[in-house]
Design a protein around this motif. Structure first.
Motif, short mmCIF file in Angstrom:
data_model
loop_
_atom_site.label_atom_id
_atom_site.label_comp_id
_atom_site.label_asym_id
_atom_site.label_seq_id
_atom_site.Cartn_x
_atom_site.Cartn_y
_atom_site.Cartn_z
N ILE A 117 0.98 -1.29 0.13
CA ILE A 117 0.10 0.02 0.18
C ILE A 117 0.82 1.22 0.18
N TYR A 118 1.85 1.26 0.79
CA TYR A 118 2.86 2.34 1.05
C TYR A 118 3.60 2.65 -0.30
N GLN A 119 4.03 1.56 -0.83
CA GLN A 119 4.72 1.67 -2.25
C GLN A 119 3.98 2.62 -3.29
N LYS A 120 2.57 2.07 -3.30
CA LYS A 120 1.68 2.68 -4.37
C LYS A 120 1.63 4.37 -4.24
N LYS A 121 1.39 4.71 -2.61
CA LYS A 121 1.45 5.92 -2.01
C LYS A 121 2.46 6.64 -2.66
N LEU A 122 3.75 6.14 -2.37
CA LEU A 122 5.02 6.73 -2.87
C LEU A 122 5.07 6.98 -4.42
N ASP A 123 4.62 5.92 -5.31
CA ASP A 123 4.65 6.09 -6.58
C ASP A 123 3.40 7.18 -7.06
N ALA A 124 2.30 7.51 -6.12
CA ALA A 124 1.67 8.73 -6.54
C ALA A 124 2.27 10.04 -6.23
N LEU A 125 2.98 9.96 -4.89
CA LEU A 125 3.74 11.08 -4.69
C LEU A 125 4.68 11.36 -5.85
N GLU A 126 5.30 10.63 -6.15
CA GLU A 126 6.39 10.90 -7.43
C GLU A 126 5.38 11.58 -8.72
N SER A 127 4.43 10.89 -8.84
CA SER A 127 3.67 11.72 -10.15
C SER A 127 3.44 12.82 -9.86
N GLU A 128 2.75 13.16 -8.76
CA GLU A 128 2.38 14.42 -8.29
C GLU A 128 3.55 15.46 -8.39
N VAL A 129 4.57 15.04 -7.63
CA VAL A 129 5.85 15.88 -7.67
C VAL A 129 6.30 16.30 -8.87
N ILE A 130 6.35 15.33 -9.88
CA ILE A 130 6.77 15.55 -11.56
C ILE A 130 5.68 16.62 -12.07
N ALA A 131 4.52 16.34 -11.89
CA ALA A 131 3.43 17.30 -12.35
C ALA A 131 3.61 18.82 -11.80
N ILE A 132 3.88 18.91 -10.42
CA ILE A 132 4.06 20.22 -10.08
C ILE A 132 5.42 21.04 -10.59
N ILE A 133 6.38 20.18 -10.51
CA ILE A 133 7.49 20.71 -10.97
C ILE A 133 7.40 21.21 -12.45
N SER A 134 6.84 20.26 -13.31
CA SER A 134 6.84 20.82 -14.80
C SER A 134 6.26 22.02 -14.96
N LYS A 135 5.50 22.80 -14.03
CA LYS A 135 4.85 23.90 -14.01
C LYS A 135 6.20 25.20 -13.99
N LEU A 136 7.13 24.52 -13.51
CA LEU A 136 8.37 25.79 -13.13
C LEU A 136 9.30 25.38 -14.27
N PRO A 137 9.46 26.50 -15.29
CA PRO A 137 10.40 26.77 -16.22
C PRO A 137 11.87 26.24 -16.04
N GLU A 138 12.64 25.35 -16.48
CA GLU A 138 13.88 24.81 -16.38
C GLU A 138 14.86 25.82 -15.98
N GLU A 139 14.91 27.03 -16.47
CA GLU A 139 15.72 28.16 -16.27
C GLU A 139 15.63 28.66 -14.97
N LYS A 140 14.29 28.42 -14.23
CA LYS A 140 14.07 29.01 -12.78
C LYS A 140 14.28 27.79 -11.70
N ARG A 141 14.84 26.64 -12.23
CA ARG A 141 14.86 25.66 -11.10
C ARG A 141 16.17 25.71 -10.54
N ILE A 142 16.44 26.61 -9.84
CA ILE A 142 17.81 27.05 -8.99
C ILE A 142 17.39 27.24 -7.72
N LEU A 143 17.94 26.32 -6.91
CA LEU A 143 17.44 25.98 -5.51
C LEU A 143 18.47 26.55 -4.43
#
Length: 301
Positions: A163-189
């Motif tokens: 169950i937890y592995q599925k939650k972590l997979d869902a987390l990864e998908s959500e994280v990728i979707a959120i980060i895709s909204k940020l232009p690559e040139e602004k990805r300096i942390l």
């Protein structure tokens, strides 16, 4: 002297006591809050779980108290992050080897996939939980260890892991979707210390920490000046404090940038070496990760 006394107590305790169970539940001790949350997800009601470090606690600087030694002494399994993250507890864990089931999760990861660091004691960056795939491996290791120690509940541990592995997979998908909204040139942390290199490698961020991998290393005036120039040259909009690191270094960095007629905001406080308060969304690994990503993307847009 205090460390010598604690180590002597550890040796004495472990030489005269075997692992026991309490009401059929195995006793587990974890170090960081990330691991406490993980073991809770896998172990559920079958384990008696105690975490040494709470919200806002820096594992790099954490020292064991006599109360901690008692908890470790009574545990059936001890899970710690390893790779020298808990630097001041290393001697205690080494004394336990052969007397207690101590599991260094980070040291079970493939070394060729870790980020090398010549300036850190383990020769690797220990902040591996910021790669979700590594945290999935942590979950599997915890499942295997609990199943070996408590075979009658092994099926429950395996189901919880599934169950937890599925939650972590869902987390990864959500994280990728959120980060895709940020232009690559602004990805300096830019953060207080180098805790986010695995995050940067996984999601395409250039990560710069004011302090080194360990918060035991103080940032100097030259570090502040060099990083302020970097911020100006790259027109970075926001920098970030961390919940387990004092704000003063990032505030000094911002003042340095402002003194050069360039504006930079403090984009928020990120959870790096510890989760948020227990009982909150950020008090879970998944909630912490979502909070961090949303905070980073919103501030850098």
């Amino acid at each position: 002297m205090k460390n010598i006394i604690i180590l002597s107590i550890v040796v004495l305790f472990f030489s005269c006591k075997n692992a026991t169970e309490d009401n059929g539940k195995i006793k587990i001790v974890t170090t960081t809050s990330m691991l406490t949350n993980l073991v809770s997800e896998i172990g559920g009601d079958h384990v008696l779980l105690q975490g040494l470090m709470g919200a806002g606690v820096d594992p790099h600087l954490y020292k064991a108290s006599e109360g901690d030694v008692t908890k470790l002494f009574e545990a059936d399994i001890i899970f710690y992050s390893g790779l020298h993250l808990e630097g001041k507890l290393v001697d205690i864990f080494e004394k336990m080897e052969g007397s207690k089931n101590t599991v260094s999760l980070g040291d079970r990861l493939p070394k060729n996939e870790l980020i090398a660091s010549e300036n850190f004691a383990s020769s690797f960056d220990p902040h591996v939980w910021f790669n979700i795939q590594f945290f999935k491996q942590f979950a599997q290791i915890v499942t295997d260890e609990l199943s070996k120690a408590d075979s009658k509940n092994a099926e429950s541990y395996r189901e919880n892991n599934k169950i937890y592995q599925k939650k972590l997979d869902a987390l990864e998908s959500e994280v990728i979707a959120i980060i895709s909204k940020l232009p690559e040139e602004k990805r300096i942390l830019v953060t207080a210390h180098d805790a986010f290199n695995y995050f940067g490698k996984a999601y395409g961020f250039n990560v710069v920490g004011l302090q080194g991998i360990s918060t035991a290393t103080e940032a100097g005036v030259k570090d502040v000046q060099n990083l302020s120039e970097f911020i100006i040259q790259n027109n970075i909009k926001a920098i970030f404090v961390e919940s387990s690191v004092p704000r003063r270094t990032i505030e000094a960095l911002r003042e340095s940038v402002l003194s050069k007629n360039h504006n930079v905001e403090i984009g928020g406080s990120l959870y790096s070496d510890a989760l948020g308060n227990a009982g909150t969304e950020e008090g879970t690994y998944i909630g912490m990760f979502k909070y961090n990503v949303n905070t980073i993307v919103d501030a850098l847009k």
